[in-house]
Design a protein around this motif. Sequence first.
Motif, short mmCIF file in Angstrom:
data_model
loop_
_atom_site.label_atom_id
_atom_site.label_comp_id
_atom_site.label_asym_id
_atom_site.label_seq_id
_atom_site.Cartn_x
_atom_site.Cartn_y
_atom_site.Cartn_z
N SER A 1 9.20 35.76 -52.69
CA SER A 1 8.67 35.75 -51.33
C SER A 1 7.16 35.47 -51.32
O SER A 1 6.65 34.71 -50.48
CB SER A 1 9.05 37.08 -50.68
N ALA A 2 6.44 36.03 -52.31
CA ALA A 2 5.00 35.75 -52.41
C ALA A 2 4.77 34.27 -52.75
O ALA A 2 3.88 33.62 -52.18
CB ALA A 2 4.36 36.65 -53.46
N ALA A 3 5.59 33.74 -53.66
CA ALA A 3 5.44 32.32 -54.06
C ALA A 3 5.70 31.40 -52.87
O ALA A 3 5.01 30.38 -52.69
CB ALA A 3 6.39 32.00 -55.21
N GLN A 4 6.67 31.79 -52.05
CA GLN A 4 7.00 31.00 -50.85
C GLN A 4 5.80 30.99 -49.89
O GLN A 4 5.46 29.96 -49.32
CB GLN A 4 8.18 31.66 -50.15
N LYS A 5 5.19 32.14 -49.74
CA LYS A 5 4.03 32.23 -48.84
C LYS A 5 2.89 31.34 -49.36
O LYS A 5 2.22 30.64 -48.58
CB LYS A 5 3.59 33.69 -48.73
N ILE A 6 2.71 31.34 -50.68
CA ILE A 6 1.66 30.51 -51.28
C ILE A 6 1.95 29.03 -51.04
O ILE A 6 1.06 28.25 -50.71
CB ILE A 6 1.53 30.84 -52.79
N GLU A 7 3.21 28.67 -51.22
CA GLU A 7 3.62 27.27 -50.98
C GLU A 7 3.30 26.86 -49.54
O GLU A 7 2.76 25.78 -49.29
CB GLU A 7 5.12 27.16 -51.19
N ALA A 8 3.61 27.77 -48.61
CA ALA A 8 3.38 27.48 -47.18
C ALA A 8 1.89 27.35 -46.89
O ALA A 8 1.46 26.49 -46.11
CB ALA A 8 4.00 28.57 -46.32
N ILE A 9 1.07 28.18 -47.54
CA ILE A 9 -0.38 28.14 -47.30
C ILE A 9 -0.95 26.79 -47.73
O ILE A 9 -1.77 26.20 -47.03
CB ILE A 9 -1.08 29.27 -48.12
N ALA A 10 -0.50 26.34 -48.89
CA ALA A 10 -1.10 25.12 -49.45
C ALA A 10 -0.46 23.86 -48.88
O ALA A 10 -0.94 22.75 -49.15
CB ALA A 10 -0.98 25.16 -50.96
N TYR B 1 -8.39 35.08 -49.82
CA TYR B 1 -6.97 35.36 -50.03
C TYR B 1 -6.87 36.57 -50.94
O TYR B 1 -7.44 36.57 -52.04
CB TYR B 1 -6.27 34.18 -50.70
N LEU B 2 -6.16 37.60 -50.49
CA LEU B 2 -5.92 38.78 -51.31
C LEU B 2 -4.50 38.69 -51.86
O LEU B 2 -3.53 38.74 -51.09
CB LEU B 2 -6.08 40.05 -50.48
N VAL B 3 -4.39 38.51 -53.17
CA VAL B 3 -3.07 38.38 -53.80
C VAL B 3 -2.80 39.71 -54.51
O VAL B 3 -3.41 40.02 -55.54
CB VAL B 3 -3.06 37.21 -54.80
N LEU B 4 -1.90 40.51 -53.93
CA LEU B 4 -1.78 41.91 -54.32
C LEU B 4 -0.37 42.23 -54.85
O LEU B 4 0.60 41.58 -54.45
CB LEU B 4 -2.06 42.80 -53.11
N SER B 5 -0.30 43.22 -55.70
CA SER B 5 1.02 43.65 -56.16
C SER B 5 1.01 45.17 -56.38
O SER B 5 -0.02 45.74 -56.74
CB SER B 5 1.40 42.93 -57.46
N ALA C 1 -5.15 21.25 -55.77
CA ALA C 1 -4.39 20.00 -55.56
C ALA C 1 -4.58 19.48 -54.14
O ALA C 1 -4.65 18.26 -53.91
CB ALA C 1 -2.92 20.25 -55.84
N ALA C 2 -4.70 20.41 -53.18
CA ALA C 2 -4.86 20.01 -51.78
C ALA C 2 -6.29 19.60 -51.44
O ALA C 2 -6.54 19.00 -50.40
CB ALA C 2 -4.41 21.14 -50.86
N ASN C 3 -7.22 19.95 -52.33
CA ASN C 3 -8.64 19.65 -52.08
C ASN C 3 -9.26 19.00 -53.32
O ASN C 3 -10.00 19.66 -54.07
CB ASN C 3 -9.41 20.94 -51.75
N PRO C 4 -8.95 17.72 -53.55
CA PRO C 4 -9.44 17.06 -54.76
C PRO C 4 -10.96 17.18 -54.85
O PRO C 4 -11.66 17.07 -53.84
CB PRO C 4 -9.00 15.60 -54.58
N GLY C 5 -11.44 17.45 -56.06
CA GLY C 5 -12.88 17.59 -56.25
C GLY C 5 -13.36 19.01 -56.08
O GLY C 5 -14.55 19.29 -56.25
#
Length: 201
Positions: free
Chosen positions: A191-200, A134-138, A31-35
């Motif tokens: 908390s992970a979702a918040q971090k993702i929101e902040a990144i984008a 980006y390493l998305v880990l659980s 969404a932040a990088n159309p195309g």
Amino acid sequence: MNILHLDASASDSTALHTRRLSGELVQRLEAANPGATIVYRDLVAAQLPHIDMTIRHAWTAEDTGDTRLAETISRFKALVDELKAADVVVVGSPMYNFTVPSTLKAWVDHVAIAGQTFSYTAEGPRGLLNGKVYLVLSSGGIYSQGPFAAYDHLSTYLKAIVNFVGIVDVEIIRAEGIAYGPEQDQAAMASAAQKIEAIAA
Ligand SMILES: Cc1cc2nc3c(=O)[nH]c(=O)nc-3n(C[C@H](O)[C@H](O)[C@H](O)COP(=O)(O)O)c2cc1C
């Protein structure tokens, strides 16, 4: 922007952590990088083989007309090419037995190849790639701090591999302590979702 999105979780739809979070991050980056173009690899579905003699030989072999060798060469070339083409790599990975799932390790074994993604020089190894990972880990337990930090062979291993192939810009998003109960599970995901929101953002 070319995005390579990898998932390695074998969880079913009732317990999605890394697949949900990595998908969310990719959607937001898109969404932040159309195309932006996205290449998706589900490593559980892909079931890449373990390294055997044919694969080991294929790294440097010419295509001799042997069908299995030709398939092996084209498989690792496709994986290496899509990694080389990526500006951003998003890796969704749970911790299995303190490290990466073997499906993700099999992918690493297909792309960490001398002469392709790193080379040896008189000064030592040199990574040939750049970009961002980006390493998305659980994990069920908590490893970012506390008594089990030394058991974290997931983030440390993945970071070492991506650094080794030249990618130094690495960001880690974790949902950890999932096994400590539903409240910790929800809090870790939030908390992970918040971090993702902040990144984008
Ligand atoms: C085969 C297997 C091995 C696991 N090993 C560990 C482990 O060593 N340490 C840990 O904290 N959690 C471990 N877990 C728990 C997962 O890392 C945890 O449930 C994580 O949230 C799963 O993420 P996912 O929903 O994206 O698959 C393991 C789970 C499975 C299925």
